[in-house]
Design a protein around this motif. Structure first.
Motif, PDB file in Angstrom:
ATOM      1  N   HIS A   1     116.497  65.545  72.975  1.00  0.00           N
ATOM      2  CA  HIS A   1     116.582  65.766  74.424  1.00  0.00           C
ATOM      3  C   HIS A   1     116.458  67.256  74.741  1.00  0.00           C
ATOM      4  CE1 HIS A   1     118.889  61.778  75.401  1.00  0.00           C
ATOM      5  NE2 HIS A   1     117.602  61.610  75.230  1.00  0.00           N
ATOM      6  N   ALA A   2     117.078  68.093  73.877  1.00  0.00           N
ATOM      7  CA  ALA A   2     117.028  69.535  74.114  1.00  0.00           C
ATOM      8  C   ALA A   2     115.599  70.048  73.955  1.00  0.00           C
ATOM      9  CB  ALA A   2     117.971  70.245  73.156  1.00  0.00           C
ATOM     10  N   ARG A   3     114.894  69.458  72.973  1.00  0.00           N
ATOM     11  CA  ARG A   3     113.536  69.916  72.694  1.00  0.00           C
ATOM     12  C   ARG A   3     112.519  69.342  73.681  1.00  0.00           C
ATOM     13  NH1 ARG A   3     111.693  69.059  66.502  1.00  0.00           N
ATOM     14  NH2 ARG A   3     109.520  69.548  66.946  1.00  0.00           N
ATOM     15  N   TYR A   4     112.743  68.108  74.086  1.00  0.00           N
ATOM     16  CA  TYR A   4     111.819  67.415  74.994  1.00  0.00           C
ATOM     17  C   TYR A   4     112.618  66.863  76.176  1.00  0.00           C
ATOM     18  CZ  TYR A   4     108.969  67.556  70.765  1.00  0.00           C
ATOM     19  OH  TYR A   4     108.292  67.972  69.653  1.00  0.00           O
ATOM     20  N   PRO A   5     112.894  67.722  77.186  1.00  0.00           N
ATOM     21  CA  PRO A   5     113.770  67.301  78.290  1.00  0.00           C
ATOM     22  C   PRO A   5     113.303  66.024  78.997  1.00  0.00           C
ATOM     23  CG  PRO A   5     113.314  69.652  78.389  1.00  0.00           C
ATOM     24  CD  PRO A   5     112.443  69.103  77.315  1.00  0.00           C
ATOM     25  N   GLU A   6     111.997  65.771  78.975  1.00  0.00           N
ATOM     26  CA  GLU A   6     111.503  64.558  79.655  1.00  0.00           C
ATOM     27  C   GLU A   6     112.033  63.283  79.014  1.00  0.00           C
ATOM     28  OE1 GLU A   6     107.434  63.975  81.050  1.00  0.00           O
ATOM     29  OE2 GLU A   6     107.115  66.085  80.600  1.00  0.00           O
ATOM     30  N   LEU A   7     112.389  63.355  77.739  1.00  0.00           N
ATOM     31  CA  LEU A   7     112.963  62.166  77.086  1.00  0.00           C
ATOM     32  C   LEU A   7     114.278  61.767  77.749  1.00  0.00           C
ATOM     33  CD1 LEU A   7     112.395  62.874  73.271  1.00  0.00           C
ATOM     34  CD2 LEU A   7     111.122  61.275  74.729  1.00  0.00           C
ATOM     35  N   ALA A   8     115.019  62.765  78.236  1.00  0.00           N
ATOM     36  CA  ALA A   8     116.327  62.501  78.845  1.00  0.00           C
ATOM     37  C   ALA A   8     116.188  61.829  80.210  1.00  0.00           C
ATOM     38  CB  ALA A   8     117.119  63.798  78.975  1.00  0.00           C
ATOM     39  N   ARG A   9     114.989  61.861  80.777  1.00  0.00           N
ATOM     40  CA  ARG A   9     114.791  61.261  82.097  1.00  0.00           C
ATOM     41  C   ARG A   9     114.417  59.784  82.027  1.00  0.00           C
ATOM     42  NH1 ARG A   9     113.230  66.622  83.765  1.00  0.00           N
ATOM     43  NH2 ARG A   9     111.041  66.407  83.253  1.00  0.00           N
ATOM     44  N   LEU A  10     114.237  59.259  80.822  1.00  0.00           N
ATOM     45  CA  LEU A  10     113.886  57.840  80.684  1.00  0.00           C
ATOM     46  C   LEU A  10     115.087  56.959  81.026  1.00  0.00           C
ATOM     47  CD1 LEU A  10     111.886  58.034  77.328  1.00  0.00           C
ATOM     48  CD2 LEU A  10     110.990  57.950  79.671  1.00  0.00           C
ATOM     49  N   SER A  11     114.818  55.704  81.431  1.00  0.00           N
ATOM     50  CA  SER A  11     115.907  54.770  81.766  1.00  0.00           C
ATOM     51  C   SER A  11     116.825  54.556  80.571  1.00  0.00           C
ATOM     52  CB  SER A  11     115.340  53.417  82.190  1.00  0.00           C
ATOM     53  OG  SER A  11     114.446  53.574  83.255  1.00  0.00           O
TER      54      SER A  11
ATOM     55  N   ALA B   1     108.925  50.142  83.486  1.00  0.00           N
ATOM     56  CA  ALA B   1     110.380  50.237  83.245  1.00  0.00           C
ATOM     57  C   ALA B   1     110.826  51.535  82.567  1.00  0.00           C
ATOM     58  CB  ALA B   1     110.890  49.052  82.439  1.00  0.00           C
ATOM     59  N   ALA B   2     109.906  52.479  82.381  1.00  0.00           N
ATOM     60  CA  ALA B   2     110.269  53.685  81.627  1.00  0.00           C
ATOM     61  C   ALA B   2     111.297  54.550  82.357  1.00  0.00           C
ATOM     62  CB  ALA B   2     109.018  54.514  81.333  1.00  0.00           C
ATOM     63  N   HIS B   3     111.156  54.634  83.684  1.00  0.00           N
ATOM     64  CA  HIS B   3     112.058  55.507  84.450  1.00  0.00           C
ATOM     65  C   HIS B   3     112.932  54.699  85.401  1.00  0.00           C
ATOM     66  CE1 HIS B   3     108.908  58.492  83.223  1.00  0.00           C
ATOM     67  NE2 HIS B   3     110.005  59.172  82.959  1.00  0.00           N
ATOM     68  N   PRO B   4     114.135  55.236  85.728  1.00  0.00           N
ATOM     69  CA  PRO B   4     115.010  54.507  86.637  1.00  0.00           C
ATOM     70  C   PRO B   4     114.407  54.430  88.049  1.00  0.00           C
ATOM     71  CG  PRO B   4     116.142  56.466  85.743  1.00  0.00           C
ATOM     72  CD  PRO B   4     114.740  56.490  85.244  1.00  0.00           C
TER      73      PRO B   4
ATOM     74  N   PRO C   1     111.797  53.776  73.569  1.00  0.00           N
ATOM     75  CA  PRO C   1     111.949  53.879  75.023  1.00  0.00           C
ATOM     76  C   PRO C   1     112.116  52.468  75.614  1.00  0.00           C
ATOM     77  CG  PRO C   1     109.655  54.198  74.396  1.00  0.00           C
ATOM     78  CD  PRO C   1     110.425  54.050  73.113  1.00  0.00           C
ATOM     79  N   PRO C   2     112.383  52.361  76.931  1.00  0.00           N
ATOM     80  CA  PRO C   2     112.629  51.029  77.517  1.00  0.00           C
ATOM     81  C   PRO C   2     111.495  50.055  77.190  1.00  0.00           C
ATOM     82  CG  PRO C   2     113.082  52.744  79.120  1.00  0.00           C
ATOM     83  CD  PRO C   2     112.451  53.423  77.940  1.00  0.00           C
ATOM     84  N   VAL C   3     111.846  48.914  76.608  1.00  0.00           N
ATOM     85  CA  VAL C   3     110.811  47.945  76.214  1.00  0.00           C
ATOM     86  C   VAL C   3     110.354  47.177  77.455  1.00  0.00           C
ATOM     87  CG1 VAL C   3     111.647  47.757  73.848  1.00  0.00           C
ATOM     88  CG2 VAL C   3     112.477  46.140  75.579  1.00  0.00           C
ATOM     89  N   SER C   4     109.132  46.662  77.413  1.00  0.00           N
ATOM     90  CA  SER C   4     108.584  45.957  78.580  1.00  0.00           C
ATOM     91  C   SER C   4     107.589  44.878  78.160  1.00  0.00           C
ATOM     92  CB  SER C   4     107.937  46.954  79.535  1.00  0.00           C
ATOM     93  OG  SER C   4     107.033  47.807  78.841  1.00  0.00           O
ATOM     94  N   GLY C   5     107.935  44.166  77.088  1.00  0.00           N
ATOM     95  CA  GLY C   5     107.076  43.070  76.644  1.00  0.00           C
ATOM     96  C   GLY C   5     107.219  41.868  77.557  1.00  0.00           C
TER      97      GLY C   5
END
Lengths: 139, 80
Positions: free
Chosen positions: B38-48, A136-139, B75-79
């Motif tokens: 987000h500016a420092r770690y652009p990949e964080l901005a790509r998370l859901s 679920a991390a990415h859309p 980040p998006p939880v998935s328990g």
């Protein structure tokens, strides 16, 4: 009465069921989440669960308290979530709810597992034969 | 002020370490912290989704952060 646990040891499902027994309970409803061998058609080798322990425990308790508030007839609630490495068939989570009558135990149990999946700070990484993915991390 | 941020799951992997110390202006909001990360770690901005937790609660965008807070990126939880 609410019992919450987050453990890196195998979950004792029978003990979890016994923990919600109550003289006033005519119903015990249980949800057992287990590790499936496939994810969107891809064979899964194992899972790793990571938790932000203090927040996960706090949020799990809040979810159980919300259920007890919404269904005031609830006698007891137990929620146990596993963390660490799990293999196919392992128990990842148990939710057990006892109530005087069955309708409330079904409803409260479903509310707890559905809400847990939305808010509790636990993360699942799926491992395949050729890679791994944070679910679920990415859309 | 200096903020110590706990990282979990994919956020920990993106940043490459389990905790991060950042210096932030006094009264920095949760949203402001996310923007600078987000500016420092652009990949964080790509998370859901990416939430900020303060003292074990989800923080609203305008929640002001303080040095003594226990802060975490969620980040998006998935328990389950």
């Amino acid at each position: 009465m609410i019992h919450i646990d987050l453990t890196d040891q195998p979950i004792d499902v029978s003990a979890a069921l016994r923990s919600v027994e109550a003289d006033g309970a005519g119903a015990i409803n249980t949800f057992i989440g287990t590790v499936r061998n496939k994810s969107t058609g891809r064979p899964v080798v194992r899972l790793e669960y990571e938790a932000y322990d203090s927040m996960a425990l706090h949020q799990l308790r809040k979810v159980a308290e919300q259920a007890a508030e919404q269904w005031p007839m609830v006698e007891k609630i137990t929620v146990i979530h596993r963390k660490g490495t799990l293999h196919i068939g392992d128990v990842a989570v148990v939710v057990a709810v006892s109530t005087p009558h069955r309708a409330e135990s079904f409803a409260a149990c479903q509310y707890i597992i559905d809400t847990l999946k939305q808010v509790v700070t636990i993360w699942k990484k799926e491992f395949y034969e050729d890679g791994d993915v944070w679910v679920a991390a990415h859309p | 002020m200096n903020l110590k941020i706990a990282l979990f799951g994919i956020a920990r992997e993106i940043v490459g370490q389990p905790t991060l110390e950042v210096s932030a202006p006094e009264g920095q909001s949760a949203q402001g912290l996310l923007q600078s990360l987000h500016a420092r770690y652009p990949e964080l901005a790509r998370l859901s989704s990416l939430a900020v937790a303060v003292n074990n609660e989800y923080a609203a965008d305008d929640t002001p952060l303080q040095e003594r807070d226990e802060i975490a990126l969620i980040p998006p939880v998935s328990g389950g």
